[in-house]
Design an enzyme around this catalytic site. Sequence first.
Site, mmCIF file in Angstrom:
data_model
loop_
_atom_site.group_PDB
_atom_site.id
_atom_site.type_symbol
_atom_site.label_atom_id
_atom_site.label_comp_id
_atom_site.label_asym_id
_atom_site.label_seq_id
_atom_site.Cartn_x
_atom_site.Cartn_y
_atom_site.Cartn_z
ATOM 1 N N GLY A 13 0.835 -1.214 0.000
ATOM 2 C CA GLY A 13 0.000 0.000 0.000
ATOM 3 C C GLY A 13 0.865 1.258 0.000
ATOM 4 O O GLY A 13 1.921 1.284 0.620
ATOM 5 N N THR A 138 4.857 1.855 6.476
ATOM 6 C CA THR A 138 3.449 1.484 6.592
ATOM 7 C C THR A 138 2.758 2.462 7.528
ATOM 8 O O THR A 138 3.293 2.779 8.601
ATOM 9 C CB THR A 138 3.216 0.052 7.124
ATOM 10 O OG1 THR A 138 1.835 -0.076 7.490
ATOM 11 C CG2 THR A 138 4.067 -0.286 8.345
ATOM 12 N N ASP A 140 0.428 1.719 9.226
ATOM 13 C CA ASP A 140 -0.065 0.930 10.362
ATOM 14 C C ASP A 140 0.901 0.938 11.551
ATOM 15 O O ASP A 140 0.506 0.606 12.664
ATOM 16 C CB ASP A 140 -0.311 -0.521 9.931
ATOM 17 C CG ASP A 140 -1.278 -0.617 8.769
ATOM 18 O OD1 ASP A 140 -2.154 0.262 8.656
ATOM 19 O OD2 ASP A 140 -1.154 -1.562 7.966
HETATM 20 O O1 F6P Z 1 -1.526 -1.551 5.415
HETATM 21 C C1 F6P Z 1 -1.988 -0.275 5.081
HETATM 22 C C2 F6P Z 1 -3.486 -0.287 4.932
HETATM 23 O O2 F6P Z 1 -3.909 1.026 4.625
HETATM 24 C C3 F6P Z 1 -4.248 -0.807 6.139
HETATM 25 O O3 F6P Z 1 -4.333 0.135 7.179
HETATM 26 C C4 F6P Z 1 -5.570 -1.180 5.528
HETATM 27 O O4 F6P Z 1 -6.211 -2.214 6.251
HETATM 28 C C5 F6P Z 1 -5.174 -1.676 4.167
HETATM 29 O O5 F6P Z 1 -3.887 -1.141 3.888
HETATM 30 C C6 F6P Z 1 -6.110 -1.278 3.072
HETATM 31 O O6 F6P Z 1 -5.707 -1.915 1.923
HETATM 32 P P1 F6P Z 1 -6.224 -1.515 0.475
HETATM 33 O O7 F6P Z 1 -5.593 -0.205 0.100
HETATM 34 O O8 F6P Z 1 -5.764 -2.644 -0.358
HETATM 35 O O9 F6P Z 1 -7.707 -1.397 0.568
#
Ligand code: F6P
Length: 353
Positions: A13, A138, A140
């Site tokens: 991401g 990240t 997160d």
């Molecule tokens: O890991 C980063 C993140 O934004 C998380 O916080 C979230 O759960 C996920 O990626 C969302 O993923 P995507 O962009 O594939 O919907």
Amino acid sequence: MAPRRIGIATGGGDCPGLNAVLRAAAVRCHTLGIELLGIESGFDGLLGVGDARVLPLTVEATADLLDRGGTALGTTSRGNPLRWRDGAGAFVDRGDEVVASARTRGIEVVISVGGDGTQRISAELHRRGLPMVGVPKTIDNDLACTFESLGFPTAVQIVTDALDRLRTTAEAHHRVIIVEVMGRDAGWIALEAGIAGGADAIIVPEVPHDGAALAAAVAARLARPRPHAIVVVAEGARRPVRDASASPGAAVAVARGLAAALPHAELRVTTLGHLQRGGTPTAADRLLASRCGVEAVDLAARGEVGVLLTWQPPDIVAVPLEPDAIVTRGVDPDSQLVRHARELGISFGDTGP
Ligand code: F6P
């Protein structure tokens, strides 16, 4: 001998600060007389997937990137070359193709900017003979090896700004606003932005919550002057979080519990979603990104590869890029940070430690 050509890729991401890493790496490579090649869409550029390319990343090409969100190279969360889905839906291992493609192009080291998934791939590619330097990122903040990961400070700022705005409307209408934030399985964004944004309650996966205790905390806030409440809910507080279409989000689940317990309260749910990953990186993220870009190139130039950069304030420190270093972490419920939040009167939807 220093490499003549280095590749750089962004995987997983996106997050604010990735472009600042590209710019810093380009500047440092230029100074050292090393050619920097950008690999588009994770490792896809090396596999020639779709229109993903490998292209020169010059100082001129990256000059405007310091404050830009996203990544000029593009990225993908679906491009694991070690578990590549072929046309028939079967998994194939294309890792050796990545290594061979890099060699053919004269890329001697790859700087890989990504989260835990990308760094596990990087570790395996390094083991197979493609020298790697990993840069953790990240929003997160769930990588145990580093104090804070790239992208997290900006996500916390974005959520804090949102809470400031939501509080004014909650206060005006005497409402309870339940705000869902990202974080995957960890509660870091909810916790830090919740404290910074003056939340009344923070629900995180690491602290089991109880509907009755949360309702009591919200009711107590509503009984005070200027009745309103802000409840911040980490998406991981309810599983599964991956398939949003199949189950209600964590905030909706919390709101349903509150609606049943407090039928007279006016509730609203706001899900911040990908807002948290977009836009201008904060100064803290630009600084971390710039330092990581420089340090990654310096390590590559000295042949110190097979490493992962970690932020151990005040320094960026390289640790071995090995599976043991790539572990995730959640919030420690017994930490000083959680204790301070509780001492500020913030409820975790439980009955306390
Ligand atoms: O890991 C980063 C993140 O934004 C998380 O916080 C979230 O759960 C996920 O990626 C969302 O993923 P995507 O962009 O594939 O919907």
